[in-house]
Design an enzyme around this catalytic site. Structure first.
Site, PDB file in Angstrom:
ATOM      1  N   HIS A 507     -60.607   2.831 -28.024  1.00  0.00           N
ATOM      2  CA  HIS A 507     -59.333   2.562 -27.349  1.00  0.00           C
ATOM      3  C   HIS A 507     -59.392   1.309 -26.473  1.00  0.00           C
ATOM      4  CE1 HIS A 507     -58.298   7.178 -27.417  1.00  0.00           C
ATOM      5  NE2 HIS A 507     -58.273   6.636 -28.612  1.00  0.00           N
ATOM      6  N   HIS A 551     -54.429   8.806 -26.147  1.00  0.00           N
ATOM      7  CA  HIS A 551     -55.044   7.933 -27.139  1.00  0.00           C
ATOM      8  C   HIS A 551     -54.077   6.770 -27.349  1.00  0.00           C
ATOM      9  CE1 HIS A 551     -58.269  10.905 -28.575  1.00  0.00           C
ATOM     10  NE2 HIS A 551     -57.734  11.382 -27.473  1.00  0.00           N
TER      11      HIS A 551
END
Ligand SMILES: Cc1cc2nc3c(=O)[nH]c(=O)nc-3n(C[C@H](O)[C@H](O)[C@H](O)COP(=O)(O)OP(=O)(O)OC[C@H]3O[C@@H](n4cnc5c(N)ncnc54)[C@H](O)[C@@H]3O)c2cc1C
Length: 572
Positions: A507, A551
């Protein structure tokens, strides 16, 4: 192979998650010409970007940017592979398909006009086309049904049902659709996926069925953006492209150029174009056109720790569908011929968010840390989670996990994820050669609070599995079976494990962040325009001033939708 025209209205540099959305939305107007330049292949020729279970088979191939971090002193100086998709659709074509949006407060915290939690969530819904299943108690008003991103709930393997029971038993109540509503910092639930009818759904799907006003040039690397001076201001006027055979060409933009190379490659494109910290650019023989020291700074990521267990009970995990005997071949056949089976979904199961205020209250690193009024030491309000748990429904993960339970054995894991990390890293360039990958220094676990909170997450996660009523009787021990981490009971025991095993959740963000003009490290204004240049924007996860507590694919889609609206506002 598409032949590029000499000029387009808009040029999108990078056909990944956000870039594909921007291009598709702009190209909906048949009078506007759009070019997407993508470094990798067209995804339609790549099976492992469509078969969800094939995700990791893209890694270490030409479909991966193959970036490895600099040594991370906080993580035993390990260098960590931080894969990114290099093909049309970008990282949406090799990710875990999880739609975990974060909390609305996460986006309020960006403090940028037009980017509140309500606004970012409305753009996530705009992108989405949600298909429910009869068993899932979804929150209807949280989902969009008119977007191009097909999303559906995931049917759990038996081990995940047990882990959900354990999560509830250990104090994390069930809120079935909490990862879509963005309002619950503590609890467990189900996570919708970018999977539909047995296939992965990627951002490249946005590009399907559009007119001849959209050109997609794959296997072509954006070297740099050319900036020309007109009436004492700089304007982005053209892109220098390097094709597969090493030929360079220039293509002009009548209106705008949008850089969408992702959090590692976008800052590198800006730097090669002369936009970045002056001293750094000059060191590589690049003339500094705009001195923006924030380019490549503020690199963030979510770290995760996989904790694996062995169970002797067969049929709980999906290992028998993948690793035992000839099972993989049959699972592959099922996907290929019937679009079902273990390879048609991503094997993550149960999910939870938690806050750790009480659990950290005995740690001076936490209690003595400075913090703002109403915020914890990680900078979070009580409405935001400190950590996430998720489980794997079989053995597996990034490629370093290679102790597959063949021989009729069964393994699963709980994964602990750290939110709001305090450690920051950088992206720089090795040289001005576009063939050189960016230099990524994540500086993981350089902050002692990050280590302490992640170690506490592991303590809690292990309690869920070892004490929770769903799983306590099915665990044989740690996996691989010579390890003993299932016996660890406190932070200090977990810290060395974290330093040795923490890895990326893939990420990265923040390297071309939006910010107010008063922030010398902000690269973009709230309209995603690069400071000091006309006709140039960045749109991808690099724009995020802070990561979400979630996310990053749903924000990436939202950024694409919003960027397209901002661009259209300028031209209307
Ligand atoms: C293995 C993995 C698992 C993940 N799991 C999840 C998950 O389950 N849920 C979730 O929400 N998020 C997940 N993520 C994160 C999420 O997928 C990303 O945050 C998101 O896709 C990033 O979108 P982006 O547009 O910023 O970048 P990308 O989608 O990576 O797009 C960048 C594009 O630009 C292209 N490019 C770069 N440089 C150049 C250049 N110089 N010239 C031409 N083209 C260029 C790249 O090839 C790529 O296509 C995961 C990511 C990975 C890699």
């Amino acid at each position: 192979m598409v032949a590029m025209k000499a000029e387009y209205d808009y040029i999108i540099c990078g056909g990944g998650t956000t870039g594909s959305v921007v291009a598709a939305r702009l190209a909906e107007d048949a009078n506007i010409s759009v070019l997407v330049i993508e470094a990798g292949e067209h995804n339609e020729v790549m099976e492992n970007t469509i078969m969800t279970g094939g995700w990791s088979m893209n890694f270490d191939t030409d479909a991966d940017w193959n970036i490895t971090t600099q040594p991370n002193p906080g993580a035993n100086s390990r260098q960590i592979k931080v894969s990114r998709g290099k093909f049309l659709g970008g990282s949406s074509g090799c990710n875990g398909t999880l739609c975990i949006r974060g909390i609305k407060q996460d986006y309020d915290d960006w403090n940028m006009p037009g980017w509140s939690g309500e606004e970012v969530f409305s753009y996530m819904m705009k992108a989405e086309n949600f298909h429910n299943k009869p068993w899932f108690n979804s929150c209807e008003e949280a989902h969009g049904t008119n977007g191009k991103l097909d999303v559906e709930p995931h049917d759990l393997a038996p081990i995940s049902e047990l882990i959900l029971d354990s999560m509830i038993d250990q104090g994390l109540p069930l809120h079935e659709d909490m990862f879509s509503t963005g309002e619950t910092p503590c609890g467990c639930g189900h996570v919708p996926r970018t999977v539909y009818k047995g296939d992965r759904v990627t951002a490249a799907n946005f590009l399907l069925g559009l007119g001849s006003n959209l050109d997609i040039k794959t296997n072509s690397l954006v070297d740099r953006v050319l900036l020309t001076e007109s009436s004492s201001s700089l304007r982005a006027s053209a892109v220098v492209v390097l094709d597969k055979d090493g030929n360079k060409s220039e293509v002009k933009a009548r209106k705008e150029i949008i850089v969408s190379g992702g959090a590692y490659c976008s800052p590198a494109i800006l730097m090669r174009s002369g936009i970045g910290a002056r001293a750094e650019l000059e060191q590589h023989g690049i003339e500094c056109k705009v001195n923006l020291p924030g380019v490549g700074r503020n690199l963030m990521d979510h770290l995760i720790v996989f904790i694996y267990y062995e169970t002797e009970k067969s049929g709980l995990t999906n290992d028998y569908l993948l690793y035992h005997g000839d099972a993989f071949r049959e699972s592959y056949r099922q996907w290929k011929e019937e679009k079902r089976g273990a390879l048609s979904t991503f094997p993550f199961g149960a999910f939870a968010y938690a806050r750790l205020d009480e659990r950290m209250a005995d740690d001076p690193i936490w209690t003595k840390a400075s913090h703002l009024e109403g915020r914890d030491p990680m900078g979070l309000t009580p409405s935001q989670p400190n950590i996430e748990f998720f489980s794997t429904e079989c053995y597996g993960g990034p490629k370093q996990y290679a102790d597959f339970p063949t021989d009729n054995k069964h393994a699963f894991s709980i994964i602990c994820e750290l939110f709001a990390p305090r450690s920051r890293g950088t992206v720089t360039i090795k040289s001005k050669d576009p063939m050189d990958n960016p230099v990524v220094d994540h500086n993981y676990l350089s902050d002692e609070l990050d280590l302490a909170v992640l170690a506490e997450a592991c303590t809690f996660g292990n309690e869920i599995i070892m004490r929770g009523k769903g799983t306590k009787d099915v665990v044989r021990g740690s996996w691989p079976s010579d390890l003993i981490h299932h016996t660890y009971t406190n932070r200090e025991q977990w810290k060395p494990f974290v330093r040795e095993n923490a890895t990326t959740c893939y990420h990265p963000g923040g390297t071309c962040k939006m910010g107010p003009s008063s922030d010398v490290n902000s690269v973009l204004d709230e309209r995603l325009q690069v400071r000091g240049v006309k006709g140039l924007r960045v749109a991808d996860t690099s724009i995020m001033p802070l990561l979400n507590q979630g996310h990053t694919q749903m924000p990436a889609y939202a950024i694409g939708e919003k960027a397209a609206d901002l661009i259209r506002e300028n031209t209307s």
